[in-house]
Scaffold this motif. Structure first.
Motif, PDB file in Angstrom:
ATOM      1  N   VAL A 475      28.093 -46.877  38.764  1.00 13.96           N
ATOM      2  CA  VAL A 475      28.468 -48.183  39.423  1.00 13.96           C
ATOM      3  C   VAL A 475      29.803 -48.665  38.583  1.00 13.96           C
ATOM      4  O   VAL A 475      29.656 -48.666  37.390  1.00 13.96           O
ATOM      5  N   VAL A 476      30.653 -49.011  39.173  1.00 16.61           N
ATOM      6  CA  VAL A 476      32.096 -49.190  38.779  1.00 16.61           C
ATOM      7  C   VAL A 476      32.596 -50.371  38.948  1.00 16.61           C
ATOM      8  O   VAL A 476      32.480 -50.972  40.101  1.00 16.61           O
ATOM      9  N   ASP A 477      33.085 -50.991  37.766  1.00 16.88           N
ATOM     10  CA  ASP A 477      33.612 -52.316  37.956  1.00 16.88           C
ATOM     11  C   ASP A 477      35.044 -52.230  38.544  1.00 16.88           C
ATOM     12  O   ASP A 477      36.017 -52.025  37.579  1.00 16.88           O
ATOM     13  N   GLU A 478      35.228 -52.283  39.882  1.00 16.15           N
ATOM     14  CA  GLU A 478      36.945 -52.073  40.016  1.00 16.15           C
ATOM     15  C   GLU A 478      38.202 -52.826  39.576  1.00 16.15           C
ATOM     16  O   GLU A 478      38.994 -52.362  39.157  1.00 16.15           O
ATOM     17  N   THR A 479      37.516 -53.990  39.097  1.00 17.86           N
ATOM     18  CA  THR A 479      38.606 -55.105  38.451  1.00 17.86           C
ATOM     19  C   THR A 479      39.074 -54.160  37.105  1.00 17.86           C
ATOM     20  O   THR A 479      40.426 -54.488  36.940  1.00 17.86           O
ATOM     21  N   ARG A 480      38.082 -53.869  36.337  1.00 14.96           N
ATOM     22  CA  ARG A 480      38.591 -53.205  35.018  1.00 14.96           C
ATOM     23  C   ARG A 480      38.579 -51.769  35.060  1.00 14.96           C
ATOM     24  O   ARG A 480      39.175 -51.365  34.056  1.00 14.96           O
ATOM     25  N   GLY A 481      38.285 -51.175  36.060  1.00 16.33           N
ATOM     26  CA  GLY A 481      38.354 -49.881  36.189  1.00 16.33           C
ATOM     27  C   GLY A 481      37.219 -48.810  35.168  1.00 16.33           C
ATOM     28  O   GLY A 481      37.599 -47.974  34.497  1.00 16.33           O
ATOM     29  N   VAL A 482      36.026 -49.687  34.935  1.00 17.38           N
ATOM     30  CA  VAL A 482      35.296 -49.143  34.072  1.00 17.38           C
ATOM     31  C   VAL A 482      33.892 -48.923  34.748  1.00 17.38           C
ATOM     32  O   VAL A 482      33.319 -49.657  35.616  1.00 17.38           O
ATOM     33  N   VAL A 483      32.808 -48.013  34.125  1.00 18.09           N
ATOM     34  CA  VAL A 483      31.697 -47.769  34.420  1.00 18.09           C
ATOM     35  C   VAL A 483      30.784 -49.042  33.982  1.00 18.09           C
ATOM     36  O   VAL A 483      30.792 -49.336  32.771  1.00 18.09           O
ATOM     37  N   VAL A 484      29.981 -49.718  34.920  1.00 19.58           N
ATOM     38  CA  VAL A 484      28.973 -50.514  34.425  1.00 19.58           C
ATOM     39  C   VAL A 484      27.636 -50.217  34.678  1.00 19.58           C
ATOM     40  O   VAL A 484      26.556 -50.917  34.274  1.00 19.58           O
ATOM     41  N   GLY A 485      27.364 -49.130  35.176  1.00 20.36           N
ATOM     42  CA  GLY A 485      26.046 -48.876  35.446  1.00 20.36           C
ATOM     43  C   GLY A 485      25.876 -47.137  35.727  1.00 20.36           C
ATOM     44  O   GLY A 485      26.826 -46.759  36.386  1.00 20.36           O
ATOM     45  N   CYS A 486      24.774 -46.518  35.541  1.00 19.35           N
ATOM     46  CA  CYS A 486      24.504 -45.288  35.948  1.00 19.35           C
ATOM     47  C   CYS A 486      23.140 -45.068  36.030  1.00 19.35           C
ATOM     48  O   CYS A 486      22.369 -45.500  35.071  1.00 19.35           O
ATOM     49  N   THR A 487      22.752 -44.243  36.978  1.00 14.41           N
ATOM     50  CA  THR A 487      21.196 -43.782  37.391  1.00 14.41           C
ATOM     51  C   THR A 487      21.270 -42.167  37.416  1.00 14.41           C
ATOM     52  O   THR A 487      22.075 -41.709  38.221  1.00 14.41           O
ATOM     53  N   LEU A 488      20.448 -41.649  36.890  1.00 16.11           N
ATOM     54  CA  LEU A 488      20.534 -39.977  36.943  1.00 16.11           C
ATOM     55  C   LEU A 488      19.002 -39.690  37.065  1.00 16.11           C
ATOM     56  O   LEU A 488      18.078 -40.250  36.672  1.00 16.11           O
ATOM     57  N   THR A 489      18.604 -38.548  38.153  1.00 15.39           N
ATOM     58  CA  THR A 489      17.413 -38.214  38.479  1.00 15.39           C
ATOM     59  C   THR A 489      17.580 -36.640  38.081  1.00 15.39           C
ATOM     60  O   THR A 489      18.647 -36.185  38.256  1.00 15.39           O
ATOM     61  N   GLY A 490      16.384 -36.090  37.901  1.00 18.53           N
ATOM     62  CA  GLY A 490      16.444 -34.591  37.667  1.00 18.53           C
ATOM     63  C   GLY A 490      16.050 -34.053  35.984  1.00 18.53           C
ATOM     64  O   GLY A 490      16.154 -34.661  35.278  1.00 18.53           O
ATOM     65  N   PRO A 491      16.077 -32.846  36.132  1.00 23.78           N
ATOM     66  CA  PRO A 491      15.687 -32.146  34.937  1.00 23.78           C
ATOM     67  C   PRO A 491      17.049 -32.627  33.897  1.00 23.78           C
ATOM     68  O   PRO A 491      17.988 -32.499  34.180  1.00 23.78           O
ATOM     69  N   GLY A 506      31.770 -48.618  25.217  1.00 25.40           N
ATOM     70  CA  GLY A 506      33.075 -48.353  24.843  1.00 25.40           C
ATOM     71  C   GLY A 506      33.954 -49.015  25.903  1.00 25.40           C
ATOM     72  O   GLY A 506      35.337 -49.048  25.578  1.00 25.40           O
ATOM     73  N   GLU A 507      33.397 -49.431  27.107  1.00 24.16           N
ATOM     74  CA  GLU A 507      34.248 -49.823  27.999  1.00 24.16           C
ATOM     75  C   GLU A 507      35.625 -48.753  28.485  1.00 24.16           C
ATOM     76  O   GLU A 507      36.713 -49.267  28.586  1.00 24.16           O
ATOM     77  N   VAL A 508      35.308 -47.695  28.443  1.00 24.77           N
ATOM     78  CA  VAL A 508      36.234 -46.650  28.669  1.00 24.77           C
ATOM     79  C   VAL A 508      36.904 -46.408  30.092  1.00 24.77           C
ATOM     80  O   VAL A 508      36.065 -46.347  31.005  1.00 24.77           O
ATOM     81  N   PRO A 509      38.115 -46.872  30.117  1.00 19.51           N
ATOM     82  CA  PRO A 509      38.724 -46.944  31.618  1.00 19.51           C
ATOM     83  C   PRO A 509      38.303 -45.419  32.284  1.00 19.51           C
ATOM     84  O   PRO A 509      38.556 -44.320  31.521  1.00 19.51           O
ATOM     85  N   LEU A 510      38.253 -45.212  33.636  1.00 18.10           N
ATOM     86  CA  LEU A 510      37.956 -44.251  34.447  1.00 18.10           C
ATOM     87  C   LEU A 510      39.346 -42.962  33.956  1.00 18.10           C
ATOM     88  O   LEU A 510      39.027 -42.001  34.158  1.00 18.10           O
ATOM     89  N   THR A 511      40.498 -43.915  34.049  1.00 16.50           N
ATOM     90  CA  THR A 511      41.589 -43.062  33.706  1.00 16.50           C
ATOM     91  C   THR A 511      41.696 -42.203  32.497  1.00 16.50           C
ATOM     92  O   THR A 511      42.222 -41.295  32.469  1.00 16.50           O
TER      93      THR A 511
END
Length: 536
Positions: A475-491, A506-511
């Motif tokens: 889940v990406v916040d387009e205004t800041r260009g950072v990840v605000v959520g993540c969900t993973l399934t699997g081994p 860390g509010e790491v920009p996707l770029t």
């Protein structure tokens, strides 16, 4: 401290007591935290606290005065006391049951010990060549024995020794507030001891399971998380009421040990607070294990036969199920009913909302704190320890005459509770998440873009397991260009999630994140694929 907790553990043979807290408390303690604590707080906090309160201490010396009194010796209580002592102040821990709390003996540790053998077997079955070597089912007796080696069957000698080695007195008994900065402890023998605090009282009493209003449920001896993680025999038939984490993990564990498990879920999905893909994958996994899941069904009446000990569970759709044990996993409530809250103007039995320094917001004073599940901020063991570190730092900072303002990532601010709480669930498949779901992010008013990718399509996943199945969602916040959520399934989902936690905190920009290159061929390459799906 001369002995580390690990040394104490080796002496007492008490394996799974406090690994994480020991690491928090002792790794690099004398290089960084200890120096910072003593250089900053020892000069200010200790001097100011003791100069201002020494007169009272002398007057009340017979009452065993400490700078901080901690009620509750679970993970949060242990960490806050340790950090307080390392800052140059004094602390005492009050515990009515076992030092180490629910997590060490009746929740996190034993549940994962029960789940791991089944996961290991499934992992072997998923790789051709190893699959052929799996010639038998799990050995329940050995699985239960291994669990007991981790929990010591509730023996807290190792953790009590750790407290002693850390210079933290332990007072066994039931602690209650009796007034401002005053705690009264009633021992098992009925003796009463008063523990005044110069600076603060920290409440870390945790939570307890609740039973829904089902006729007969409170009379037949049902399982909660406590019995489900400590049982000495595998029930032939197990009915689980609930659809959350405890229900799903315990259904997985006991099914892998041979129980015929039926899940009664009031809602129409499992894990309703998660991204839908998480609950869907767990349904698929539980069904593959042979678990029966009945959605939209609630128990209405239960009864246990006095002769056979079998339990009959009647449901609101007219069905009647017969089982050997029934596990209730529908929620928890704060352990504050007999904590003396009314003595300081707070209602008994309520949660204790706290600010980012863990100071109780409903109390006008500046001395009452709450860490861990009891404050309802982020009811997870790792977050309790995180809050405890922040709480101790705030108390030390304020004792030194500084305001302990929050909002800038300070050591005394448990701000990640609000936006970066990692969760790991050891079902089959594993699921993990951190931050906001897409729905929560949109409800928060963020400009959201969601990116999804099948982890199965990553080369490292295919090598890890022949039938690897997994899903990733950012889940990406387009205004800041950072990840605000993540969900993973699997081994390996529970191990992979920390990368997302670092990115969010860390509010790491996707770029910028695009330059963090995952090694080939690992499952972590899913991060590369997610960024490519985003368009980078």
């Amino acid at each position: 401290m001369e002995d580390t907790y690990e040394d104490v553990h080796k002496v007492t043979h008490h394996t799974a007591t406090y690994e994480d807290a020991h690491e928090d408390a002792h790794e690099d303690a004398h290089e960084g935290a200890h120096e910072d604590a003593h250089e900053g707080a020892h000069e200010g906090a200790h001097e100011d606290a003791h100069e201002g309160a020494h007169e009272d201490a002398h007057e009340d010396a017979h009452e065993d005065v400490h700078d901080v009194v901690v009620i509750g010796g679970g993970p949060g209580g242990e960490v806050v006391a340790d950090r307080i002592v390392r800052s140059g102040l004094t602390a005492v821990v009050v515990e009515a049951e076992a030092v180490g709390g629910e997590c060490s003996y009746r929740a996190c540790v034993p549940s994962k010990a029960l789940l791991r053998p089944g996961a290991a077997r499934e992992a072997a079955l998923a790789v051709d060549g190893a699959r052929q070597a799996v010639t038998a089912a799990l050995d329940p007796a050995q699985v239960l024995a291994r669990r007991d080696r981790f929990t010591g069957r509730g023996d807290d000698a190792g953790q009590a020794a750790w407290l002693k080695g850390a210079g933290i007195p332990l007072v066994r008994g039931h602690g209650r507030l009796t007034g401002e900065r005053r705690v009264e402890v009633t021992g098992t023998d009925g003796t009463v001891r008063v523990l005044p605090a110069r600076l603060a009282v920290v409440l870390a009493t945790g939570t307890e399971p609740v039973l829904p209003p089902v006729e007969g449920l409170d009379r037949i001896g049902v399982w909660t998380n406590r019995q489900a993680t400590t049982a000495d025999a595998v029930p032939e038939r197990l009915v689980v009421i609930g659809g959350g984490v405890v229900a799903c993990e315990m259904a997985t564990a006991w099914s892998s040990l041979g129980s015929s498990v039926t899940l009664l879920v009031r809602d129409q999905a499992l894990l309703t607070g998660w991204e839908p893909c998480a609950g869907e994958e767990v349904v698929r996994g539980l069904t593959a294990l042979g678990v029966t899941i009945r959605f939209g069904v609630s128990a209405t009446r239960v009864a246990r036969d006095d002769t056979t000990r079998a339990v009959t569970v009647e449901t609101d759709d007219g069905a009647a199920l017969v089982c050997d044990e029934i596990l209730v996993a529908v929620g928890r409530r704060p352990r504050t009913a007999d904590l003396g809250l009314e003595a300081v103007g707070l209602p008994a039995g309520d949660w204790l909302p706290a600010d980012d320094t863990c100071r109780v917001t409903a109390h006008a004073g500046d001395w009452l704190y709450a860490v861990g599940d009891v404050n309802h901020r982020a009811p997870l063991t790792h977050m309790a320890k995180y809050q405890a570190r922040a709480c101790a730092a705030a108390i030390s900072e304020r004792a030194a005459g500084r305001p302990a303002d929050t909002g800038g990532g300070q050591a005394w601010s448990a701000e990640a509770d609000r936006f970066a709480v990692p969760q790991a669930v050891f079902t089959h498949p594993e699921i993990a998440s951190v931050g906001l779901t897409e729905r929560a992010a949109r409800e928060a008013g963020l400009a959201v873009r969601a990116v999804e990718y099948r982890i199965d399509d990553v080369a490292g996943a295919a090598l890890y397991a022949d039938d690897y199945r997994g899903h990733a969602k950012l889940v990406v916040d387009e205004t800041r260009g950072v990840v605000v959520g993540c969900t993973l399934t699997g081994p390996m989902a529970t191990e992979l999630i920390h990368t997302a936690t670092v990115a969010i905190v860390g509010e790491v920009p996707l770029t910028r994140l695009r330059h963090a290159v995952p090694a080939f061929p690992t499952v972590s390459e899913v991060w590369l694929r997610l960024l490519e799906a985003y368009g980078l």
